[in-house]
Scaffold this motif. Structure first.
Motif, PDB file in Angstrom:
ATOM      1  N   ALA A 247       0.832  -1.207   0.000  1.00 43.75           N
ATOM      2  CA  ALA A 247       0.000   0.000   0.000  1.00 43.75           C
ATOM      3  C   ALA A 247       0.868   1.259   0.000  1.00 43.75           C
ATOM      4  O   ALA A 247       0.582   2.230  -0.713  1.00 43.75           O
ATOM      5  CB  ALA A 247      -0.923  -0.016   1.216  1.00 43.75           C
ATOM      6  N   ALA A 248       1.943   1.244   0.790  1.00 37.23           N
ATOM      7  CA  ALA A 248       2.819   2.412   0.869  1.00 37.23           C
ATOM      8  C   ALA A 248       3.624   2.590  -0.414  1.00 37.23           C
ATOM      9  O   ALA A 248       3.746   3.711  -0.935  1.00 37.23           O
ATOM     10  CB  ALA A 248       3.752   2.282   2.066  1.00 37.23           C
ATOM     11  N   HIS A 249       4.167   1.489  -0.935  1.00 35.26           N
ATOM     12  CA  HIS A 249       5.046   1.573  -2.106  1.00 35.26           C
ATOM     13  C   HIS A 249       4.270   1.971  -3.363  1.00 35.26           C
ATOM     14  O   HIS A 249       4.656   2.914  -4.071  1.00 35.26           O
ATOM     15  CB  HIS A 249       5.744   0.226  -2.303  1.00 35.26           C
ATOM     16  CG  HIS A 249       6.682   0.188  -3.467  1.00 35.26           C
ATOM     17  ND1 HIS A 249       7.814   0.964  -3.538  1.00 35.26           N
ATOM     18  CD2 HIS A 249       6.654  -0.541  -4.621  1.00 35.26           C
ATOM     19  CE1 HIS A 249       8.446   0.730  -4.667  1.00 35.26           C
ATOM     20  NE2 HIS A 249       7.765  -0.196  -5.344  1.00 35.26           N
ATOM     21  N   TYR A 250       3.172   1.256  -3.643  1.00 27.65           N
ATOM     22  CA  TYR A 250       2.426   1.534  -4.871  1.00 27.65           C
ATOM     23  C   TYR A 250       1.529   2.775  -4.723  1.00 27.65           C
ATOM     24  O   TYR A 250       1.306   3.491  -5.698  1.00 27.65           O
ATOM     25  CB  TYR A 250       1.606   0.312  -5.268  1.00 27.65           C
ATOM     26  CG  TYR A 250       2.462  -0.893  -5.555  1.00 27.65           C
ATOM     27  CD1 TYR A 250       3.407  -0.877  -6.573  1.00 27.65           C
ATOM     28  CD2 TYR A 250       2.354  -2.053  -4.786  1.00 27.65           C
ATOM     29  CE1 TYR A 250       4.215  -1.973  -6.828  1.00 27.65           C
ATOM     30  CE2 TYR A 250       3.158  -3.155  -5.038  1.00 27.65           C
ATOM     31  CZ  TYR A 250       4.083  -3.112  -6.060  1.00 27.65           C
ATOM     32  OH  TYR A 250       4.886  -4.196  -6.303  1.00 27.65           O
ATOM     33  N   GLY A 251       1.042   3.017  -3.506  1.00 28.28           N
ATOM     34  CA  GLY A 251       0.253   4.229  -3.284  1.00 28.28           C
ATOM     35  C   GLY A 251       1.086   5.487  -3.472  1.00 28.28           C
ATOM     36  O   GLY A 251       0.638   6.459  -4.101  1.00 28.28           O
ATOM     37  N   SER A 252       2.305   5.476  -2.954  1.00 26.07           N
ATOM     38  CA  SER A 252       3.172   6.644  -3.122  1.00 26.07           C
ATOM     39  C   SER A 252       3.614   6.811  -4.569  1.00 26.07           C
ATOM     40  O   SER A 252       3.860   7.934  -5.021  1.00 26.07           O
ATOM     41  CB  SER A 252       4.394   6.534  -2.205  1.00 26.07           C
ATOM     42  OG  SER A 252       5.103   5.337  -2.440  1.00 26.07           O
ATOM     43  N   SER A 253       3.695   5.715  -5.328  1.00 21.44           N
ATOM     44  CA  SER A 253       4.044   5.847  -6.752  1.00 21.44           C
ATOM     45  C   SER A 253       2.939   6.571  -7.512  1.00 21.44           C
ATOM     46  O   SER A 253       3.220   7.366  -8.420  1.00 21.44           O
ATOM     47  CB  SER A 253       4.300   4.468  -7.376  1.00 21.44           C
ATOM     48  OG  SER A 253       3.097   3.751  -7.559  1.00 21.44           O
ATOM     49  N   LEU A 254       1.674   6.314  -7.153  1.00 15.12           N
ATOM     50  CA  LEU A 254       0.567   7.052  -7.769  1.00 15.12           C
ATOM     51  C   LEU A 254       0.630   8.533  -7.400  1.00 15.12           C
ATOM     52  O   LEU A 254       0.360   9.406  -8.239  1.00 15.12           O
ATOM     53  CB  LEU A 254      -0.773   6.458  -7.334  1.00 15.12           C
ATOM     54  CG  LEU A 254      -1.114   5.071  -7.871  1.00 15.12           C
ATOM     55  CD1 LEU A 254      -2.434   4.582  -7.297  1.00 15.12           C
ATOM     56  CD2 LEU A 254      -1.182   5.092  -9.403  1.00 15.12           C
ATOM     57  N   LEU A 255       0.991   8.822  -6.158  1.00 14.43           N
ATOM     58  CA  LEU A 255       1.140  10.225  -5.747  1.00 14.43           C
ATOM     59  C   LEU A 255       2.258  10.899  -6.539  1.00 14.43           C
ATOM     60  O   LEU A 255       2.127  12.071  -6.936  1.00 14.43           O
ATOM     61  CB  LEU A 255       1.433  10.304  -4.245  1.00 14.43           C
ATOM     62  CG  LEU A 255       0.311   9.859  -3.305  1.00 14.43           C
ATOM     63  CD1 LEU A 255       0.781   9.913  -1.850  1.00 14.43           C
ATOM     64  CD2 LEU A 255      -0.923  10.742  -3.483  1.00 14.43           C
ATOM     65  N   VAL A 256       3.340  10.167  -6.778  1.00 14.19           N
ATOM     66  CA  VAL A 256       4.427  10.716  -7.594  1.00 14.19           C
ATOM     67  C   VAL A 256       3.930  11.002  -9.009  1.00 14.19           C
ATOM     68  O   VAL A 256       4.276  12.034  -9.607  1.00 14.19           O
ATOM     69  CB  VAL A 256       5.620   9.737  -7.624  1.00 14.19           C
ATOM     70  CG1 VAL A 256       6.660  10.170  -8.664  1.00 14.19           C
ATOM     71  CG2 VAL A 256       6.273   9.654  -6.264  1.00 14.19           C
ATOM     72  N   GLY A 257       3.109  10.087  -9.553  1.00 16.92           N
ATOM     73  CA  GLY A 257       2.552  10.309 -10.882  1.00 16.92           C
ATOM     74  C   GLY A 257       1.700  11.559 -10.955  1.00 16.92           C
ATOM     75  O   GLY A 257       1.769  12.323 -11.931  1.00 16.92           O
ATOM     76  N   LEU A 258       0.886  11.794  -9.925  1.00 17.40           N
ATOM     77  CA  LEU A 258       0.054  12.999  -9.887  1.00 17.40           C
ATOM     78  C   LEU A 258       0.910  14.259  -9.748  1.00 17.40           C
ATOM     79  O   LEU A 258       0.594  15.305 -10.322  1.00 17.40           O
ATOM     80  CB  LEU A 258      -0.944  12.902  -8.732  1.00 17.40           C
ATOM     81  CG  LEU A 258      -1.991  11.790  -8.851  1.00 17.40           C
ATOM     82  CD1 LEU A 258      -2.828  11.716  -7.581  1.00 17.40           C
ATOM     83  CD2 LEU A 258      -2.895  12.033 -10.065  1.00 17.40           C
ATOM     84  N   LEU A 259       2.002  14.160  -8.981  1.00 14.08           N
ATOM     85  CA  LEU A 259       2.902  15.311  -8.844  1.00 14.08           C
ATOM     86  C   LEU A 259       3.671  15.572 -10.138  1.00 14.08           C
ATOM     87  O   LEU A 259       3.876  16.727 -10.527  1.00 14.08           O
ATOM     88  CB  LEU A 259       3.888  15.065  -7.692  1.00 14.08           C
ATOM     89  CG  LEU A 259       3.312  15.082  -6.278  1.00 14.08           C
ATOM     90  CD1 LEU A 259       4.372  14.652  -5.264  1.00 14.08           C
ATOM     91  CD2 LEU A 259       2.795  16.474  -5.917  1.00 14.08           C
ATOM     92  N   MET A 260       4.074  14.492 -10.816  1.00 14.82           N
ATOM     93  CA  MET A 260       4.877  14.647 -12.034  1.00 14.82           C
ATOM     94  C   MET A 260       4.066  15.170 -13.205  1.00 14.82           C
ATOM     95  O   MET A 260       4.646  15.564 -14.229  1.00 14.82           O
ATOM     96  CB  MET A 260       5.514  13.311 -12.407  1.00 14.82           C
ATOM     97  CG  MET A 260       6.676  12.895 -11.512  1.00 14.82           C
ATOM     98  SD  MET A 260       8.062  14.077 -11.526  1.00 14.82           S
ATOM     99  CE  MET A 260       8.646  13.898 -13.213  1.00 14.82           C
ATOM    100  N   ARG A 261       2.747  15.208 -13.108  1.00 12.84           N
ATOM    101  CA  ARG A 261       1.963  15.806 -14.191  1.00 12.84           C
ATOM    102  C   ARG A 261       2.265  17.292 -14.319  1.00 12.84           C
ATOM    103  O   ARG A 261       1.979  17.898 -15.359  1.00 12.84           O
ATOM    104  CB  ARG A 261       0.477  15.563 -13.980  1.00 12.84           C
ATOM    105  CG  ARG A 261      -0.192  16.439 -12.930  1.00 12.84           C
ATOM    106  CD  ARG A 261      -1.668  16.102 -12.752  1.00 12.84           C
ATOM    107  NE  ARG A 261      -2.394  16.076 -14.003  1.00 12.84           N
ATOM    108  CZ  ARG A 261      -2.865  17.147 -14.637  1.00 12.84           C
ATOM    109  NH1 ARG A 261      -2.662  18.346 -14.134  1.00 12.84           N
ATOM    110  NH2 ARG A 261      -3.521  17.032 -15.779  1.00 12.84           N
ATOM    111  N   PHE A 262       2.838  17.882 -13.274  1.00 20.18           N
ATOM    112  CA  PHE A 262       3.216  19.296 -13.333  1.00 20.18           C
ATOM    113  C   PHE A 262       4.636  19.479 -13.861  1.00 20.18           C
ATOM    114  O   PHE A 262       5.125  20.613 -13.931  1.00 20.18           O
ATOM    115  CB  PHE A 262       3.091  19.923 -11.944  1.00 20.18           C
ATOM    116  CG  PHE A 262       1.692  19.852 -11.382  1.00 20.18           C
ATOM    117  CD1 PHE A 262       0.688  20.671 -11.866  1.00 20.18           C
ATOM    118  CD2 PHE A 262       1.374  18.941 -10.385  1.00 20.18           C
ATOM    119  CE1 PHE A 262      -0.600  20.592 -11.363  1.00 20.18           C
ATOM    120  CE2 PHE A 262       0.087  18.857  -9.875  1.00 20.18           C
ATOM    121  CZ  PHE A 262      -0.905  19.687 -10.365  1.00 20.18           C
TER     122      PHE A 262
END
Length: 409
Positions: A153-168
């Motif tokens: 949950a921590a590893h893959y959940g944080s990867s999605l957060l990185v994806g949302l941040l990297m859209r900028f």
């Protein structure tokens, strides 16, 4: 140009020092090389090689183009990447790093993504595979299968957060142009048309495609294996020479300032070089350190991925025009977010809560070839989930835009 010259000079100095240390500690170097080779053959080869070959074949048959058209409604609004990025995400989740970089470079070669879109894609799809996370880390190192749920949950959940941040990332960059006459949205007809056109554009026979896919996969696996051995030897000779002691002490002081257990210094330093050794060391930290902090250190190491994986990614991206720095920045963000998520989730999902009492597929927890069928099934499940989400997002967009269109009539 000056930075490049300094970089070459520092690399030569580093290689000379490594060669000198190997001559000074030949026995340690030999054992580390054998250990690195065993990791490559037992863990990395079976989890990466089949997916490299399969992905090459799917690109040649136009299946990636088909999936890309269907996944556009999901991937473009969320991550600012084409729908083909969904295929990369599913393959990477099933097989782990550095599959995402390899597939992204292939998409870049076929001009299916721009440089900036490729950098966003690699940034958040570079993750550990579930076989390693569950089988090696949770079961093999920590001897605690219930820990796998929190780590995942921590590893893959944080990867999605990185994806949302990297859209900028590069907000003014132009997206990949859409082919003329192509209708946007979740539609089978244009998706099948894109697949047919891609297949017709590739005049290679099935046998030739398979041959080139195997050769390409073997070449990359040789590079991966060589880098794993090099970093395994590097870490061993630095430890044998005592040079790591100063680095351990520095990290202990930093951890003390952050009010974190100083005993985590060795696994964090080891994981900085090689993810397997770091994750194993985090489980071997003395029992006086709470399990939550050990798990947070393991999540940090899994998300940082180690300089060995960084070198693999950099070598793959070198001929594509995509830059390494966005990837480096994303790894730092991913590692910090993953460690924080473990500590945040621990009271809710830690082993004491028994939330993940029966977590994971037993076959998925077995490394090597035995876990390959479950990894392939996981890839299909992730693709199916992404397609369902893309369909519903497309449906919501149509329902949202319909009242607006009728309002102006």
């Amino acid at each position: 140009m000056m930075l490049k010259k300094w970089g070459v000079l520092l690399l030569l100095i580093g290689l000379t020092l490594l060669f000198g240390l190997m001559l000074t500690y030949p026995d340690s170097s030999w054992k580390a090389a054998v250990r690195g080779l065993a990791i490559w053959w037992d863990v990395l080869f079976p989890s990466l090689f089949p997916f490299f070959v399969i992905s090459e074949m799917m690109l040649g048959f136009g299946i990636v183009h088909f999936l890309g058209m269907l996944l556009d409604p999901l991937m473009k609004p969320l991550f600012r990447i084409p729908g083909s990025g969904g295929f990369v995400a599913a393959m990477s989740l099933a097989s782990g790093y550095p599959v995402s970089a390899k597939l992204t470079s292939k998409l870049r070669e076929q001009q299916l993504i721009t440089r900036e879109e490729g950098e966003r894609l690699v940034a958040f799809t570079t993750t550990s595979d579930p076989i390693f996370l569950i089988g090696a880390v949770s079961v093999g190192f920590f001897h605690n299968p219930q820990l796998a749920g929190t780590l995942a949950a921590a590893h893959y959940g944080s990867s999605l957060l990185v994806g949302l941040l990297m859209r900028f990332h590069e907000p003014g960059a132009a997206p990949t142009p859409t082919a003329p006459g192509t209708r946007a949205g979740f539609s089978l007809r244009p998706a099948l048309k894109a697949m047919h056109e891609a297949r017709m554009g590739d005049d290679r026979s099935f046998g030739e495609q398979l041959r080139q896919a195997v050769i390409s996969a073997l070449q990359l696996m040789t590079v991966v294996g060589g880098l794993v051995v090099v970093f395994s030897v590097l870490l061993e000779v630095l430890s044998a020479s005592g040079l790591m002691t100063q680095l351990y002490e520095l990290i202990r002081q930093v951890l003390s300032l952050l009010h974190l257990p100083s005993a985590l210094a060795e696994p964090l330093v080891g994981g900085g070089f090689e993810v397997t050794l770091g994750a194993k060391a985090s489980a071997a930290v003395p029992a006086s350190v709470p399990l939550a902090f050990k798990a947070a250190a393991a999540a940090f190491i899994l998300s940082w991925a180690g300089l060995s994986v960084h070198a693999q990614i950099a070598s793959i991206l070198s001929g594509t025009g995509m830059r390494y720095f966005p990837f480096l920045l994303s790894r730092i963000i991913h590692a910090v977010l993953a460690a924080l998520l473990v500590l945040i989730l621990w009271p809710l999902t830690g082993p004491d809560t028994e939330v993940f009492l029966s977590f994971g597929d037993p076959l998925l927890s077995k490394p090597g070839w035995s876990g390959l069928p479950s990894a392939g099934l996981l890839m299909l499940q992730v693709l199916s989930l992404l397609l369902i989400l893309s369909f519903f997002i497309h449906l919501i967009q149509r329902l949202w835009n319909k009242p607006k269109a009728s309002k102006w009539k």
